[in-house]
Design an enzyme around this catalytic site. Sequence first.
Site, PDB file in Angstrom:
ATOM      1  N   LYS A   1     -23.345 -16.850 -18.376  1.00  0.00           N
ATOM      2  CA  LYS A   1     -23.973 -15.721 -19.278  1.00  0.00           C
ATOM      3  C   LYS A   1     -24.553 -14.508 -18.209  1.00  0.00           C
ATOM      4  O   LYS A   1     -24.271 -13.334 -18.513  1.00  0.00           O
ATOM      5  CB  LYS A   1     -24.706 -16.248 -20.224  1.00  0.00           C
ATOM      6  CG  LYS A   1     -23.911 -17.007 -21.206  1.00  0.00           C
ATOM      7  CD  LYS A   1     -24.970 -17.785 -22.198  1.00  0.00           C
ATOM      8  CE  LYS A   1     -24.240 -18.635 -23.101  1.00  0.00           C
ATOM      9  NZ  LYS A   1     -25.134 -19.370 -23.997  1.00  0.00           N
TER      10      LYS A   1
ATOM     11  N   GLN B   1     -31.140 -20.918 -25.411  1.00  0.00           N
ATOM     12  CA  GLN B   1     -29.977 -21.940 -25.046  1.00  0.00           C
ATOM     13  C   GLN B   1     -30.159 -23.207 -25.520  1.00  0.00           C
ATOM     14  O   GLN B   1     -31.141 -23.915 -25.528  1.00  0.00           O
ATOM     15  CB  GLN B   1     -29.784 -21.793 -23.265  1.00  0.00           C
ATOM     16  CG  GLN B   1     -28.825 -22.930 -22.922  1.00  0.00           C
ATOM     17  CD  GLN B   1     -27.280 -22.126 -23.384  1.00  0.00           C
ATOM     18  OE1 GLN B   1     -27.515 -21.054 -23.155  1.00  0.00           O
ATOM     19  NE2 GLN B   1     -26.508 -23.143 -23.722  1.00  0.00           N
TER      20      GLN B   1
ATOM     21  N   ASP C   1     -26.720 -14.432 -30.681  1.00  0.00           N
ATOM     22  CA  ASP C   1     -25.923 -15.571 -30.819  1.00  0.00           C
ATOM     23  C   ASP C   1     -25.307 -15.684 -32.321  1.00  0.00           C
ATOM     24  O   ASP C   1     -24.479 -16.352 -32.604  1.00  0.00           O
ATOM     25  CB  ASP C   1     -26.740 -16.845 -30.779  1.00  0.00           C
ATOM     26  CG  ASP C   1     -26.557 -17.408 -29.230  1.00  0.00           C
ATOM     27  OD1 ASP C   1     -25.532 -17.067 -28.760  1.00  0.00           O
ATOM     28  OD2 ASP C   1     -27.412 -18.181 -28.669  1.00  0.00           O
TER      29      ASP C   1
END
Length: 297
Positions: free
Chosen positions: A54, A98, A121
Amino acid sequence: MSAKLIDGKKVAEITMNLLKEDVVNWVNAGNRRPFLKVVQVGNDPASTTYIGSKTRACRQVGIDTDTTHLPDTVSAKELKAAIRSFNEDDLIDGILVQLPLPSHLSSHDVIESIDHRKDVDGFHPMNVGRLTVDQPTFRSCTPAGIFELFQYYSIQVKSKHAVVVGASNIVGSPMAIMLSRENTTGKATTTICHKFTKDLTSHTIAADILVVAAGQPNLIKAEMVKEGAVVIDVGINRVADETSDKGYKLVGDCDFEGIRKKASWITPVPGGVGPMTVAMLMKNTLLAAKKSIYPED
Ligand code: NAD
């Protein structure tokens, strides 16, 4: 029949190049570069790998990023206090925690503590809720990436029978929502399967579009797939491989070699859905910076 390959690596590259241009235009218009804050709790090696890809993607498209690394002993209170400070920081556009988190932390609780306007997200209940009522939202990155692949390859979803195997909050469930909406995205007749589904084959064999996100290597075999189906394999599983230096290789949830003889389209693992997920994260971060989903009053 031999299935055509859905090349997620190539489509992600194209998407990333377009995003890079968008970021340049945004900055040339007098705005600062978008900023993504990543939060890592503990030292899970897979999480470290995902964060690495990422971070590289951010660099590639011109998005600034940094990672706040917290020990796996961090309390829920401390983690949420850190997230609150990122919520209030006007220089941070997107926040990504995460997953998975250590077992003493509730991912629901932590996700809900993220400002939904920074939830790149697309996991916050506000964004999931808006997805289900056809409102602009941060779409969960993996399903959004799969829809980009459908679009790039002109794969028709409307009025087809779509079957999703896996019903998690981050992949299967938002995928099924997006496939089934009649006014916005999929317009498909959609079946959701999960670990309590009886006779999985009776569902998968009826699928024109089969999306598999179960995390079970070799779950879907050729005899479970309809001739001419589109098969999207989301699974990423490490299986032992003595021929590899790492001692393992990555495989999906589908028997790729068997199914490719029957399907019309298929995604490989790796190189299918995975690269698109990261590209969609970049897209959501730019949308957050532009305040496109939630305009300021
Ligand atoms: P999860 O473990 O949270 O959910 C798995 C889902 O599959 C559950 O709904 C479960 O009921 C269902 N399932 C498990 N076994 C099943 C069976 N035998 N029959 C039917 N359903 C079954 O996993 P997840 O986070 O949704 O991830 C699924 C897979 O996708 C994993 O391999 C993960 O690594 C991968 N993944 C890939 C990407 C990507 O970008 N390609 C992104 C996220 C997850």
